[in-house]
Design a protein around this motif. Sequence first.
Motif, PDB file in Angstrom:
ATOM      1  N   SER A 414      79.826  51.246  29.932  1.00  0.00           N
ATOM      2  CA  SER A 414      80.214  50.400  31.064  1.00  0.00           C
ATOM      3  C   SER A 414      79.025  50.007  31.940  1.00  0.00           C
ATOM      4  O   SER A 414      79.150  49.170  32.827  1.00  0.00           O
ATOM      5  N   HIS A 433      83.464  46.011  28.179  1.00  0.00           N
ATOM      6  CA  HIS A 433      84.206  44.886  28.727  1.00  0.00           C
ATOM      7  C   HIS A 433      83.315  43.648  28.761  1.00  0.00           C
ATOM      8  O   HIS A 433      82.099  43.745  28.935  1.00  0.00           O
ATOM      9  N   LYS A 463      92.438  46.223  31.186  1.00  0.00           N
ATOM     10  CA  LYS A 463      91.579  45.335  31.975  1.00  0.00           C
ATOM     11  C   LYS A 463      90.376  46.091  32.541  1.00  0.00           C
ATOM     12  O   LYS A 463      90.412  47.302  32.698  1.00  0.00           O
ATOM     13  N   GLY A 464      89.318  45.347  32.831  1.00  0.00           N
ATOM     14  CA  GLY A 464      88.132  45.992  33.390  1.00  0.00           C
ATOM     15  C   GLY A 464      87.143  44.945  33.891  1.00  0.00           C
ATOM     16  O   GLY A 464      87.514  43.782  34.093  1.00  0.00           O
ATOM     17  N   CYS A 466      83.304  43.043  33.330  1.00  0.00           N
ATOM     18  CA  CYS A 466      82.283  42.704  32.319  1.00  0.00           C
ATOM     19  C   CYS A 466      81.048  43.600  32.480  1.00  0.00           C
ATOM     20  O   CYS A 466      80.548  43.783  33.580  1.00  0.00           O
ATOM     21  N   SER A 473      87.679  41.120  32.933  1.00  0.00           N
ATOM     22  CA  SER A 473      87.789  41.219  31.479  1.00  0.00           C
ATOM     23  C   SER A 473      89.185  41.693  31.123  1.00  0.00           C
ATOM     24  O   SER A 473      89.713  42.604  31.748  1.00  0.00           O
ATOM     25  N   ARG A 475      90.097  42.807  28.065  1.00  0.00           N
ATOM     26  CA  ARG A 475      90.052  43.978  27.172  1.00  0.00           C
ATOM     27  C   ARG A 475      88.629  44.224  26.690  1.00  0.00           C
ATOM     28  O   ARG A 475      87.776  43.345  26.771  1.00  0.00           O
ATOM     29  N   GLU A 476      88.383  45.433  26.190  1.00  0.00           N
ATOM     30  CA  GLU A 476      87.056  45.747  25.668  1.00  0.00           C
ATOM     31  C   GLU A 476      86.851  45.076  24.307  1.00  0.00           C
ATOM     32  O   GLU A 476      87.803  44.866  23.558  1.00  0.00           O
TER      33      GLU A 476
END
Length: 483
Positions: A414, A433, A463-464, A466, A473, A475-476
């Motif tokens: 991350s 992400h 969700k997350g 970038c 984002s 999804r990864e």
Amino acid sequence: MEQDRVSKQITPKAKDYSQWYLDVVLKADMADYGPVRGCMIIKPYGYAVWEHMQRDMDRRIKETGHVNAYFPLFIPKSLLEREKEHVEGFSPECAWVTIGGGAELEEPIAVRPTSEAIICSTYAKWVRSWRDLPVLINQWANVVRWEKVTRPFLRTTEFLWQEGHTLHETEAEAEEETLRMLDVYRAFSEEMLAMPVLHGRKTESEKFAGALRTYAIEALMGDGRALQAGTSHNLGQHFADAYGIEYLDRTQQRAKPWSTSWGSSTRLIGGLIMSHGDDAGLILPPKVAPYQVVIVPIPPKKGDVNEAVLPKAREVQAMLRAAGIRVHLDARDQFQPGFKYADWEMRGVPLRLEIGPKDVEKDQCVLVRRDNREKQFVPLASVAETVGPLLDSLQRELLERARRFVAENTFRVSSYDEFKEIMATRRGFLLSHWCEQAECEAKIKEETKATVRVIPIEGEAVKGACVRCGGASSREVYFAQAY
Ligand SMILES: [Zn+2]
């Protein structure tokens, strides 16, 4: 010459991975260079591997309802130009024929880089009614793409492949077909090549020229780089539009079909080499090995090998052959056993069977595995019953080993600093992400050489933010540096 091929050392993987790969390709007798840059000659040993792959892939393609046909190598320029995105994507790597029979041609002809143009324009003549659908055709062929940087099997100017081209009534059917063939590729890679793969969707920038959506399988090579090993495209109605494919639907209205295309190539052989090989050379999964067992007779200190050992070795060969095992007896009398061991290790034969005068006396032989060099004494009477299951477990363990390697080289990241650090050192698959912005994707590529390999299509999307820009984002995705 044979002496030279085997005796020269190959470059260790850890020293220079790329040179190791080239050494293995040449010294394992898989391929040679052709006279035109980027073209390769697939030697008999390498071609035998391809034939085993091709036979099994062809079976899978037919089991999913497809039939084979063959379309021309040459495509008129005007035909290729009809789908705008498609021609823009492919024209930089097209080879053109401008002279034929000594005269300049009225219209240049492309040597096929892929066959959507010629096949879809033919389908426009064949399809009239919804009863003509679906069209489920595959072809085995060669294609030419004028590549700047080439490497045997991985990227060559000419290569062998299969390309499927299908037409369907609905978008849902086309999508189902696209995903079905993606799964055929995944299963083939894992079951035949013992090569685990990620599968998923490509980003807009990585998708096939002219496609609605592209899906791919991606394998992780020994140096931490990803290899795209098969692609499947939902082409939407773009090609039906461009090539004028129309039919009368179930309500007698004019309609356009949805098309797909999907391909896998001799590139898979490069993946096979890099997935399993070691510093002694190739390691072939038994299912695609030209020889699953090689018998090396050991001559007596005194006396004649022809009398003492060879008759027994031939008996063993016949027993294994009768059990459906691909076996080769190395009776070359100009080489010592040690040289033969090294030669067959280099060529990746899964099992070596040694038999000498003492073994003949004791009615036994020695089996040595190529992958871990484990040795066992086996009574000759039970050799066939031993070899079959041993090859099965070798096949299975190669896949397990490769799966462990992927697991050990996949990281959830991350922080962009960590992302850059891993890409600059050990590489691998990074699950991070991403904001889905092409500009951000391009920056990541510029700064780390990594691209989005696939967007997962299974599992829960969390969700997350970038990894690079912090943008939203959904999804990864999997990043890696790619071949
Ligand atoms: Zn971003």
